[in-house]
Design a protein around this motif. Structure first.
Motif, PDB file in Angstrom:
ATOM      1  N   ASP B  11      61.938 -35.765 -59.939  1.00 32.25           N
ATOM      2  CA  ASP B  11      60.891 -36.341 -60.768  1.00 32.25           C
ATOM      3  C   ASP B  11      61.300 -37.742 -61.188  1.00 32.25           C
ATOM      4  O   ASP B  11      62.479 -38.048 -61.316  1.00 32.25           O
ATOM      5  CB  ASP B  11      60.654 -35.485 -62.017  1.00 32.25           C
ATOM      6  N   CYS B  12      60.293 -38.577 -61.413  1.00 31.97           N
ATOM      7  CA  CYS B  12      60.554 -39.953 -61.816  1.00 31.97           C
ATOM      8  C   CYS B  12      59.406 -40.400 -62.704  1.00 31.97           C
ATOM      9  O   CYS B  12      58.242 -40.030 -62.479  1.00 31.97           O
ATOM     10  CB  CYS B  12      60.658 -40.847 -60.583  1.00 31.97           C
ATOM     11  N   ALA B  13      59.733 -41.196 -63.719  1.00 33.46           N
ATOM     12  CA  ALA B  13      58.699 -41.736 -64.593  1.00 33.46           C
ATOM     13  C   ALA B  13      58.076 -42.957 -63.942  1.00 33.46           C
ATOM     14  O   ALA B  13      58.762 -43.773 -63.307  1.00 33.46           O
ATOM     15  CB  ALA B  13      59.288 -42.100 -65.945  1.00 33.46           C
ATOM     16  N   GLU B  14      56.787 -43.083 -64.100  1.00 31.41           N
ATOM     17  CA  GLU B  14      56.071 -44.241 -63.566  1.00 31.41           C
ATOM     18  C   GLU B  14      56.671 -45.542 -64.087  1.00 31.41           C
ATOM     19  O   GLU B  14      56.970 -45.681 -65.274  1.00 31.41           O
ATOM     20  CB  GLU B  14      54.589 -44.153 -63.962  1.00 31.41           C
ATOM     21  N   GLY B  15      56.866 -46.494 -63.174  1.00 29.34           N
ATOM     22  CA  GLY B  15      57.436 -47.776 -63.543  1.00 29.34           C
ATOM     23  C   GLY B  15      58.954 -47.838 -63.471  1.00 29.34           C
ATOM     24  O   GLY B  15      59.531 -48.924 -63.472  1.00 29.34           O
ATOM     25  N   ARG B  16      59.593 -46.682 -63.393  1.00 30.39           N
ATOM     26  CA  ARG B  16      61.051 -46.659 -63.268  1.00 30.39           C
ATOM     27  C   ARG B  16      61.448 -46.609 -61.803  1.00 30.39           C
ATOM     28  O   ARG B  16      60.621 -46.357 -60.917  1.00 30.39           O
ATOM     29  CB  ARG B  16      61.617 -45.433 -64.001  1.00 30.39           C
ATOM     30  N   ALA B  17      62.727 -46.857 -61.571  1.00 30.71           N
ATOM     31  CA  ALA B  17      63.232 -46.789 -60.197  1.00 30.71           C
ATOM     32  C   ALA B  17      63.429 -45.333 -59.784  1.00 30.71           C
ATOM     33  O   ALA B  17      63.924 -44.523 -60.570  1.00 30.71           O
ATOM     34  CB  ALA B  17      64.543 -47.551 -60.084  1.00 30.71           C
ATOM     35  N   ALA B  18      63.051 -45.040 -58.578  1.00 31.19           N
ATOM     36  CA  ALA B  18      63.300 -43.714 -58.005  1.00 31.19           C
ATOM     37  C   ALA B  18      64.433 -43.857 -57.002  1.00 31.19           C
ATOM     38  O   ALA B  18      64.352 -44.680 -56.084  1.00 31.19           O
ATOM     39  CB  ALA B  18      62.054 -43.178 -57.330  1.00 31.19           C
ATOM     40  N   GLN B  45      54.540 -41.800 -42.996  1.00 30.10           N
ATOM     41  CA  GLN B  45      54.560 -43.254 -43.069  1.00 30.10           C
ATOM     42  C   GLN B  45      55.991 -43.741 -43.033  1.00 30.10           C
ATOM     43  O   GLN B  45      56.843 -43.276 -43.800  1.00 30.10           O
ATOM     44  CB  GLN B  45      53.873 -43.709 -44.363  1.00 30.10           C
ATOM     45  N   TYR B  46      56.268 -44.667 -42.150  1.00 31.06           N
ATOM     46  CA  TYR B  46      57.600 -45.272 -42.074  1.00 31.06           C
ATOM     47  C   TYR B  46      57.868 -46.089 -43.328  1.00 31.06           C
ATOM     48  O   TYR B  46      56.982 -46.804 -43.832  1.00 31.06           O
ATOM     49  CB  TYR B  46      57.692 -46.162 -40.843  1.00 31.06           C
ATOM     50  N   ILE B  47      59.104 -45.995 -43.837  1.00 29.56           N
ATOM     51  CA  ILE B  47      59.476 -46.792 -45.005  1.00 29.56           C
ATOM     52  C   ILE B  47      60.508 -47.853 -44.631  1.00 29.56           C
ATOM     53  O   ILE B  47      60.281 -49.045 -44.816  1.00 29.56           O
ATOM     54  CB  ILE B  47      60.051 -45.909 -46.133  1.00 29.56           C
ATOM     55  N   ILE B  48      61.638 -47.411 -44.099  1.00 30.45           N
ATOM     56  CA  ILE B  48      62.743 -48.347 -43.870  1.00 30.45           C
ATOM     57  C   ILE B  48      63.784 -47.670 -42.977  1.00 30.45           C
ATOM     58  O   ILE B  48      63.790 -46.432 -42.853  1.00 30.45           O
ATOM     59  CB  ILE B  48      63.356 -48.759 -45.225  1.00 30.45           C
ATOM     60  N   HIS B  49      64.628 -48.456 -42.324  1.00 27.71           N
ATOM     61  CA  HIS B  49      65.742 -47.875 -41.588  1.00 27.71           C
ATOM     62  C   HIS B  49      66.926 -48.834 -41.600  1.00 27.71           C
ATOM     63  O   HIS B  49      66.759 -50.047 -41.883  1.00 27.71           O
ATOM     64  CB  HIS B  49      65.353 -47.508 -40.152  1.00 27.71           C
ATOM     65  N   GLY B  50      68.105 -48.292 -41.316  1.00 29.27           N
ATOM     66  CA  GLY B  50      69.311 -49.114 -41.293  1.00 29.27           C
ATOM     67  C   GLY B  50      70.414 -48.448 -40.509  1.00 29.27           C
ATOM     68  O   GLY B  50      70.383 -47.241 -40.256  1.00 29.27           O
ATOM     69  N   LEU B  51      71.415 -49.247 -40.145  1.00 29.67           N
ATOM     70  CA  LEU B  51      72.566 -48.742 -39.398  1.00 29.67           C
ATOM     71  C   LEU B  51      73.830 -48.767 -40.263  1.00 29.67           C
ATOM     72  O   LEU B  51      74.469 -47.743 -40.469  1.00 29.67           O
ATOM     73  CB  LEU B  51      72.782 -49.579 -38.137  1.00 29.67           C
ATOM     74  N   LYS B  52      74.188 -49.943 -40.738  1.00 31.77           N
ATOM     75  CA  LYS B  52      75.405 -50.073 -41.538  1.00 31.77           C
ATOM     76  C   LYS B  52      75.133 -50.818 -42.843  1.00 31.77           C
ATOM     77  O   LYS B  52      75.612 -50.435 -43.897  1.00 31.77           O
ATOM     78  CB  LYS B  52      76.475 -50.837 -40.754  1.00 31.77           C
ATOM     79  N   ALA B  60      60.835 -50.734 -50.169  1.00 33.31           N
ATOM     80  CA  ALA B  60      61.992 -50.046 -50.728  1.00 33.31           C
ATOM     81  C   ALA B  60      63.278 -50.747 -50.324  1.00 33.31           C
ATOM     82  O   ALA B  60      63.273 -51.687 -49.527  1.00 33.31           O
ATOM     83  CB  ALA B  60      62.016 -48.599 -50.216  1.00 33.31           C
ATOM     84  N   SER B  61      64.381 -50.235 -50.877  1.00 29.91           N
ATOM     85  CA  SER B  61      65.722 -50.648 -50.471  1.00 29.91           C
ATOM     86  C   SER B  61      66.473 -49.427 -49.971  1.00 29.91           C
ATOM     87  O   SER B  61      66.254 -48.313 -50.467  1.00 29.91           O
ATOM     88  CB  SER B  61      66.476 -51.276 -51.646  1.00 29.91           C
ATOM     89  N   LEU B  62      67.349 -49.668 -49.010  1.00 22.32           N
ATOM     90  CA  LEU B  62      68.179 -48.600 -48.455  1.00 22.32           C
ATOM     91  C   LEU B  62      69.630 -48.996 -48.642  1.00 22.32           C
ATOM     92  O   LEU B  62      70.048 -50.050 -48.145  1.00 22.32           O
ATOM     93  CB  LEU B  62      67.859 -48.392 -46.967  1.00 22.32           C
ATOM     94  N   SER B  70      76.481 -41.085 -46.393  1.00 23.51           N
ATOM     95  CA  SER B  70      75.345 -40.836 -47.287  1.00 23.51           C
ATOM     96  C   SER B  70      74.579 -42.138 -47.493  1.00 23.51           C
ATOM     97  O   SER B  70      75.078 -43.238 -47.201  1.00 23.51           O
ATOM     98  CB  SER B  70      75.813 -40.286 -48.634  1.00 23.51           C
ATOM     99  N   SER B  71      73.357 -41.985 -47.968  1.00 22.33           N
ATOM    100  CA  SER B  71      72.525 -43.155 -48.246  1.00 22.33           C
ATOM    101  C   SER B  71      71.586 -42.833 -49.404  1.00 22.33           C
ATOM    102  O   SER B  71      71.410 -41.660 -49.782  1.00 22.33           O
ATOM    103  CB  SER B  71      71.728 -43.568 -47.002  1.00 22.33           C
ATOM    104  N   THR B  72      71.016 -43.888 -49.958  1.00 18.56           N
ATOM    105  CA  THR B  72      70.072 -43.745 -51.063  1.00 18.56           C
ATOM    106  C   THR B  72      68.865 -44.634 -50.804  1.00 18.56           C
ATOM    107  O   THR B  72      69.024 -45.820 -50.500  1.00 18.56           O
ATOM    108  CB  THR B  72      70.705 -44.136 -52.408  1.00 18.56           C
ATOM    109  N   LEU B  73      67.705 -44.055 -50.910  1.00 23.28           N
ATOM    110  CA  LEU B  73      66.460 -44.812 -50.845  1.00 23.28           C
ATOM    111  C   LEU B  73      66.058 -45.163 -52.266  1.00 23.28           C
ATOM    112  O   LEU B  73      66.014 -44.278 -53.133  1.00 23.28           O
ATOM    113  CB  LEU B  73      65.355 -44.001 -50.174  1.00 23.28           C
ATOM    114  N   ILE B  74      65.757 -46.419 -52.505  1.00 28.55           N
ATOM    115  CA  ILE B  74      65.381 -46.850 -53.848  1.00 28.55           C
ATOM    116  C   ILE B  74      63.966 -47.414 -53.827  1.00 28.55           C
ATOM    117  O   ILE B  74      63.678 -48.361 -53.085  1.00 28.55           O
ATOM    118  CB  ILE B  74      66.344 -47.925 -54.381  1.00 28.55           C
ATOM    119  N   LEU B  75      63.097 -46.803 -54.617  1.00 33.12           N
ATOM    120  CA  LEU B  75      61.782 -47.364 -54.889  1.00 33.12           C
ATOM    121  C   LEU B  75      61.893 -48.050 -56.243  1.00 33.12           C
ATOM    122  O   LEU B  75      62.018 -47.381 -57.265  1.00 33.12           O
ATOM    123  CB  LEU B  75      60.722 -46.259 -54.930  1.00 33.12           C
TER     124      LEU B  75
END
Lengths: 116, 108
Positions: B11-18, B45-52, B60-62, B70-75
């Motif tokens: 869960d995430c609050a609107e306006g905050r980072a997920a 829907q595609y969001i983002i991808h990365g290798l290193k 978003a950011s990856l 491990s990785s983290t997707l940040i909205l």
């Protein structure tokens, strides 16, 4: 760019009939993928095609299901003698052959098949 | 394809980072990390991808750890429209294998 176009969006068939689902990839994309999503379940890969070639059909049921991507025209997913268990959303995706976006799939809105 | 592990729901609050985590400890050196999402009954829907390296786009950011396990997707500023199932996928080649994903619910 109209994106990946799938039709029909909704299809109702009676048991034993045939269902044909069509997918037009994005302009410039030569790779097409079909996925199935049963109600309340995840997306399952079915088949990967390039023009006139089936590259990977490891996710296709052995019977009644077939797919093609002819030189001209859309990709077709065909389900013969449908059963109620075929009721699902069928998603098509496409990707370009080469280039930076080669592995990024663009999905269509899906075709929802209901078997009565 | 390397197996991924994601929490089933967040869960995430609107306006905050997920911040959506993903473990992929068996990833190979040439396998990319991809993130897609599926808003209820729509096509993924595609969001983002990365290798290193870490990646950022308009959605978003990856963040990928140095060992790539491990990785983290940040909205950065989640909105109600970001409520969806988010899939972390590690793959080589063109075939995507979707797991169970994380159901992100953005609350007002």
């Amino acid at each position: 760019n109209a994106g990946v176009m799938q039709n029909p969006r909704h299809l109702v068939r009676r048991r034993g009939q045939e269902a044909r689902l069509r997918c037009s990839p994005m302009k410039g994309h030569s790779h097409v993928y079909w996925y199935r999503q049963l109600p309340e379940e995840g997306l399952k890969f079915m088949v990967y095609l390039q023009k006139e070639n089936i590259i990977d059909e490891s996710g296709m049921p052995k019977e009644r299901f077939s797919a093609e991507f002819p030189k001209e025209g859309p990709s077709i997913l065909r389900i013969q003698q449908v059963v109620r268990g075929d009721s699902a959303a069928y998603f098509c995706a496409s990707s370009p052959q080469t280039g930076p976006g080669a592995n990024v799939l663009t999905f269509g809105a899906g075709s929802r098949l209901t078997v009565l | 394809d390397a197996k991924t592990t994601q929490p089933p729901s967040m869960d995430c609050a609107e306006g905050r980072a997920a911040n959506l985590p993903c473990n992929h400890s068996t990833i190979s050196g040439n396998e990319y990390v991809y993130w897609y999402r599926q808003i209820h009954s729509q096509g993924p829907q595609y969001i983002i991808h990365g290798l290193k390296n870490n990646e950022t786009n308009e959605m978003a950011s990856l963040i990928i750890t140095e060992d790539r396990k491990s990785s983290t997707l940040i909205l950065p500023h989640a909105t109600l429209r970001d409520t969806a199932v988010y899939y972390c996928i590690v793959k080589r080649g063109s075939r995507l294998t979707f797991g169970e994903g994380t159901q992100l619910t953005v609350n007002p």
